[in-house]
Design an enzyme around this catalytic site. Structure first.
Site, PDB file in Angstrom:
ATOM      1  N   LYS A 140       0.863  -1.180   0.000  1.00  0.00           N
ATOM      2  CA  LYS A 140       0.000   0.000   0.000  1.00  0.00           C
ATOM      3  C   LYS A 140       0.894   1.223   0.000  1.00  0.00           C
ATOM      4  O   LYS A 140       2.057   1.145   0.417  1.00  0.00           O
ATOM      5  CB  LYS A 140      -0.874   0.018   1.261  1.00  0.00           C
ATOM      6  CG  LYS A 140      -2.129   0.835   1.100  1.00  0.00           C
ATOM      7  CD  LYS A 140      -3.204   0.025   0.403  1.00  0.00           C
ATOM      8  CE  LYS A 140      -4.499   0.783   0.300  1.00  0.00           C
ATOM      9  NZ  LYS A 140      -5.586  -0.129  -0.124  1.00  0.00           N
TER      10      LYS A 140
HETATM   11  P1  NAD Z   1     -13.044   7.545  -2.351  1.00  0.00           P
HETATM   12  O1  NAD Z   1     -12.005   8.586  -2.174  1.00  0.00           O
HETATM   13  O2  NAD Z   1     -13.599   7.320  -3.711  1.00  0.00           O
HETATM   14  O3  NAD Z   1     -14.277   7.838  -1.367  1.00  0.00           O
HETATM   15  C1  NAD Z   1     -14.110   8.039   0.006  1.00  0.00           C
HETATM   16  C2  NAD Z   1     -15.433   8.546   0.561  1.00  0.00           C
HETATM   17  O4  NAD Z   1     -15.339   8.619   1.986  1.00  0.00           O
HETATM   18  C3  NAD Z   1     -15.815   9.946   0.074  1.00  0.00           C
HETATM   19  O5  NAD Z   1     -17.201   9.993  -0.183  1.00  0.00           O
HETATM   20  C4  NAD Z   1     -15.494  10.828   1.283  1.00  0.00           C
HETATM   21  O6  NAD Z   1     -16.285  11.997   1.318  1.00  0.00           O
HETATM   22  C5  NAD Z   1     -15.845   9.886   2.414  1.00  0.00           C
HETATM   23  N1  NAD Z   1     -15.229  10.241   3.683  1.00  0.00           N
HETATM   24  C6  NAD Z   1     -13.956  10.641   3.928  1.00  0.00           C
HETATM   25  N2  NAD Z   1     -13.801  10.920   5.225  1.00  0.00           N
HETATM   26  C7  NAD Z   1     -14.995  10.698   5.824  1.00  0.00           C
HETATM   27  C8  NAD Z   1     -15.472  10.814   7.155  1.00  0.00           C
HETATM   28  N3  NAD Z   1     -14.665  11.231   8.120  1.00  0.00           N
HETATM   29  N4  NAD Z   1     -16.765  10.498   7.411  1.00  0.00           N
HETATM   30  C9  NAD Z   1     -17.570  10.082   6.415  1.00  0.00           C
HETATM   31  N5  NAD Z   1     -17.193   9.943   5.128  1.00  0.00           N
HETATM   32  C10 NAD Z   1     -15.908  10.258   4.848  1.00  0.00           C
HETATM   33  O7  NAD Z   1     -12.418   6.204  -1.763  1.00  0.00           O
HETATM   34  P2  NAD Z   1     -12.819   4.699  -2.082  1.00  0.00           P
HETATM   35  O8  NAD Z   1     -11.918   4.207  -3.147  1.00  0.00           O
HETATM   36  O9  NAD Z   1     -14.291   4.591  -2.223  1.00  0.00           O
HETATM   37  O10 NAD Z   1     -12.354   3.981  -0.732  1.00  0.00           O
HETATM   38  C11 NAD Z   1     -13.190   3.922   0.418  1.00  0.00           C
HETATM   39  C12 NAD Z   1     -12.706   2.812   1.325  1.00  0.00           C
HETATM   40  O11 NAD Z   1     -12.720   1.570   0.623  1.00  0.00           O
HETATM   41  C13 NAD Z   1     -11.268   2.960   1.838  1.00  0.00           C
HETATM   42  O12 NAD Z   1     -11.170   2.369   3.113  1.00  0.00           O
HETATM   43  C14 NAD Z   1     -10.479   2.129   0.842  1.00  0.00           C
HETATM   44  O13 NAD Z   1      -9.222   1.715   1.365  1.00  0.00           O
HETATM   45  C15 NAD Z   1     -11.436   0.978   0.662  1.00  0.00           C
HETATM   46  N6  NAD Z   1     -11.223   0.190  -0.557  1.00  0.00           N
HETATM   47  C16 NAD Z   1     -11.252   0.778  -1.783  1.00  0.00           C
HETATM   48  C17 NAD Z   1     -11.085  -0.013  -2.912  1.00  0.00           C
HETATM   49  C18 NAD Z   1     -11.161   0.562  -4.308  1.00  0.00           C
HETATM   50  O14 NAD Z   1     -11.185  -0.238  -5.253  1.00  0.00           O
HETATM   51  N7  NAD Z   1     -11.268   1.866  -4.489  1.00  0.00           N
HETATM   52  C19 NAD Z   1     -10.846  -1.387  -2.781  1.00  0.00           C
HETATM   53  C20 NAD Z   1     -10.849  -1.959  -1.515  1.00  0.00           C
HETATM   54  C21 NAD Z   1     -11.042  -1.158  -0.408  1.00  0.00           C
END
Ligand code: NAD
Length: 456
Positions: A140
Site C-alpha cells: 500500500k
Molecule cells: P473515495 O475517495 O472514492 O471515497 C471516500 C469517501 O469517503 C468519500 O465519499 C469521502 O467523502 C468519504 N469520507 C472521507 N472521510 C470521511 C469521514 N470522516 N466520514 C464520512 N465519510 C468520509 O475512496 P474509495 O476508493 O471509495 O475507498 C473507500 C474505502 O474503501 C477505503 O477504506 C479504501 O481503502 C477501501 N477500498 C477501496 C477499494 C477501491 O477499489 N477503491 C478497494 C478496496 C477497499
C-alpha cells in the site's frame, strides 16, 4: 477526481470540513499514529493477527515473518507549483509480503497518510489476496496531501503524481509491485503513473509494461468492471448472506458511510434489489430519509456539487445520529476505525458489510460479536477491487479485452468461493468471521512458506 469542498451557506445544516453537521468536531479517525490521539492502526492488525495465529497454531517462525513488513519506502520529493514555488511532499510505499506473488495494493492521497496506516493497509492486502486465491502479495502507499482543488490545481496534481512515481522508481513494476486506486485516487491518476513509469523504461520495453498499475482508464488498458468492482463484490456478498439468512433484500434498508467509489457503487447496485438507502454520510456530512434516498440521483448531485451536502431530498443529520440509524445493513465505505467502543453500541443493524479497510477496531469487533450483529470482514468483503485488478493485469499481459459479463461472472465466482472458504473455517473453528478470514489467509501463506522454505 475529488474536488474541493466549497464552503456553502444555503440548505439546512452546516457543511462539515472536519466538523460535524451539528458543528461538533468529527472524531479524528485518522490522525498520525503515536500522536496520543488514537491507537496505532497497525497495532489493530497485529491484534487481529495474533488472535488467528494463536487459534490455528501458526508456525512460530512463519509468524515472525508475517508479523513484519518486508520493505518500507519513504520518499520526500520536490514539485514546482503553478506560481513557481517548490513544495516538498512525502510519499510512502510499504511492501508487506510477496511470497504469493508480486506486491499489490492501492495508493491513497490524504493529509493523514502516515507510515503506521500504510503498514496496516499493506498487511491487509496480503491477507486479502491470499483469501481470494489470487497470485499477489500485499502493499500500500500514498502521499500525505489534501488533493482537493482548493489546494492544488489539476496540473499540480499531475506533476505531484508524476514526480512521486519517479521518486518510487524501480520500487514499483508490472511483475514486482502494482499500485491501484484507493481513497482520493482514480483512473486518471493511474494513467499518469503508468505513463511516467513507461517513460523511464527503454523504448522497446514500454508496451510490455502497462500492467504496472491497475484501475486504469479503459482506453489506456483498464478493464471493464474495475470501477465498480469493489462495490460489486460487496453487493455479491450481501446477496449471498441474504440468501443464507432467508432475508429478503426487497424492501430492506441500508446505510452507507462514504459515497465515493466503493460506497456509491455499492448503493447503486443495491437499488435493483429493491433495497432502500435510508442514510448516507460523506466527508461533508450525513443525510437521512426514511423513504429512501435514490443513489443515482445522489451520485448526479454529488458530481455537480462535489459532495452530498445540501441534497434536497433528505434531511441533514449529525454523525452520531447517522451511526444510530435503524436499518438492516450498514456498509462502511470511508475510512478506518469508525466502529469503535463508542459507536458499536449505537448501531441498529443486522449486518455490517465492510467496504472500507479497517472500519471496525478490535473493541468494535468485540461489541458487534456480543450484540450478535453479523459481519462480512473487510479482507473478504472489499476484495472485489483487487480481484478485478488481477483480471485487468491478466488481460494486459495476454493482450486481451474481456466483456463486462465475463468480468462480473468471474468476480462473482471468485468472491463467493472466498466467502465459502471463510464460512467453512468459521464453522470448523467455531469462531467469528474476521478471525476465520485471517485463518484462511494465514493457512495459505503458511503452506507456501513450508513448501518453499526460507533462503538460505
Ligand atoms: P473515495 O475517495 O472514492 O471515497 C471516500 C469517501 O469517503 C468519500 O465519499 C469521502 O467523502 C468519504 N469520507 C472521507 N472521510 C470521511 C469521514 N470522516 N466520514 C464520512 N465519510 C468520509 O475512496 P474509495 O476508493 O471509495 O475507498 C473507500 C474505502 O474503501 C477505503 O477504506 C479504501 O481503502 C477501501 N477500498 C477501496 C477499494 C477501491 O477499489 N477503491 C478497494 C478496496 C477497499
Amino acid at each position: 477526481m475529488k474536488t474541493a469542498n466549497k464552503p456553502r451557506t444555503s440548505g439546512s445544516g452546516t457543511k462539515r470540513n472536519g466538523a460535524a453537521a451539528n458543528g461538533k468536531k468529527m472524531p479524528d479517525v485518522n490522525g498520525p499514529a503515536g500522536d496520543g490521539k488514537r491507537p496505532s492502526l497497525y497495532a489493530n492488525v497485529i491484534k487481529q493477527f495474533d488472535k488467528a495465529a494463536d487459534m490455528m497454531r501458526l508456525d512460530g517462525n512463519i509468524r515472525k515473518i508475517l508479523a513484519s513488513t518486508m520493505n518500507e519506502i519513504i520518499v520526500n520529493f520536490p514539485v514546482k507549483m503553478d506560481d513557481g514555488r517548490i513544495e516538498i511532499f512525502r510519499g510512502y510505499r510499504v511492501q508487506h509480503n510477496d511470497v504469493l506473488g508480486p506486491f499489490k495494493g492501492g495508493l491513497r492521497y490524504h493529509p493523514a497518510v502516515n507510515i503506521d496506516e500504510v503498514r496496516a493497509l499493506a498487511t491487509w492486502m496480503t491477507w486479502k489476496s491470499a483469501i481470494a486465491e489470487i497470485p499477489y502479495g500485499g502493499a500500500k502507499g500514498g502521499i500525505q496531501i489534501d488533493p482537493s482543488r482548493q489546494k492544488y490545481s489539476i496540473n499540480e496534481l499531475e506533476r505531484i503524481t508524476r514526480r512521486f512515481t519517479f521518486a518510487l522508481g524501480n520500487n514499483i513494476g508490472p511483475e514486482y509491485d502494482i499500485p491501484a486506486p484507493d481513497v482520493n485516487t482514480n483512473p486518471q491518476i493511474m494513467a499518469w503513473i503508468m505513463d511516467t513509469y513507461l517513460q523511464m523504461m527503454p523504448p522497446h520495453e514500454r508496451q510490455r509494461c502497462i500492467h504496472v498499475v491497475t484501475g486504469k482508464p479503459i482506453k489506456s488498458g483498464g478493464s471493464l468492471g474495475r470501477d465498480k468492482a469493489t462495490g460489486q463484490g460487496v453487493v455479491y456478498l450481501i446477496e449471498r448472506w441474504a440468501e443464507e439468512q432467508g432475508f429478503d433484500l426487497d424492501g430492506s434498508t441500508y446505510i452507507v458511510q462514504g459515497f465515493g467509489n466503493v460506497g456509491s457503487w455499492a448503493a447503486r447496485l443495491m437499488k435493483p434489489h429493491g433495497a432502500k438507502m435510508v442514510a448516507v454520510e460523506d466527508v461533508a456530512g450525513a443525510l437521512y430519509n426514511p423513504e429512501g434516498i435514490d443513489p443515482d440521483d445522489l451520485i448526479a448531485y454529488a458530481k455537480e456539487h462535489s459532495d452530498i451536502f445540501g441534497y434536497p431530498d433528505a434531511k441533514p443529520i449529525d454523525h452520531m445520529a447517522f451511526m444510530g440509524t435503524k436499518a438492516d445493513i450498514f456498509i462502511p465505505a470511508a475510512l478506518e476505525s469508525q466502529i469503535t467502543a463508542l459507536t458499536a453500541p449505537m448501531l441498529k443493524v443486522r449486518l455490517v458489510a465492510e467496504g472500507a479497510n479497517g472500519p471496525t477496531d478490535p473493541d468494535g469487533d468485540r461489541i458487534l460479536l456480543e450484540r450478535g450483529i453479523h459481519l462480512i470482514p473487510d479482507i473478504l468483503c472489499n476484495s472485489g477491487g483487487v480481484i478485478v485488478s488481477y483480471f485487468e493485469w491478466l488481460q494486459n499481459k495476454r493482450s486481451e479485452f474481456w466483456d463486462l459479463d465475463e468480468v462480473d461472472a468471474k468476480l462473482k465466482k471468485k468472491i463467493v468461493s472466498a466467502y465459502e472458504r471463510v464460512q467453512g473455517v468459521a464453522h470448523h473453528y467455531k469462531t467469528d468471521w474476521r478471525n476465520a478470514a485471517y485463518i484462511v489467509a494465514l493457512t495459505r501463506l503458511e503452506n507456501v512458506y513450508k513448501e518453499r522454505g526460507i533462503f538460505p
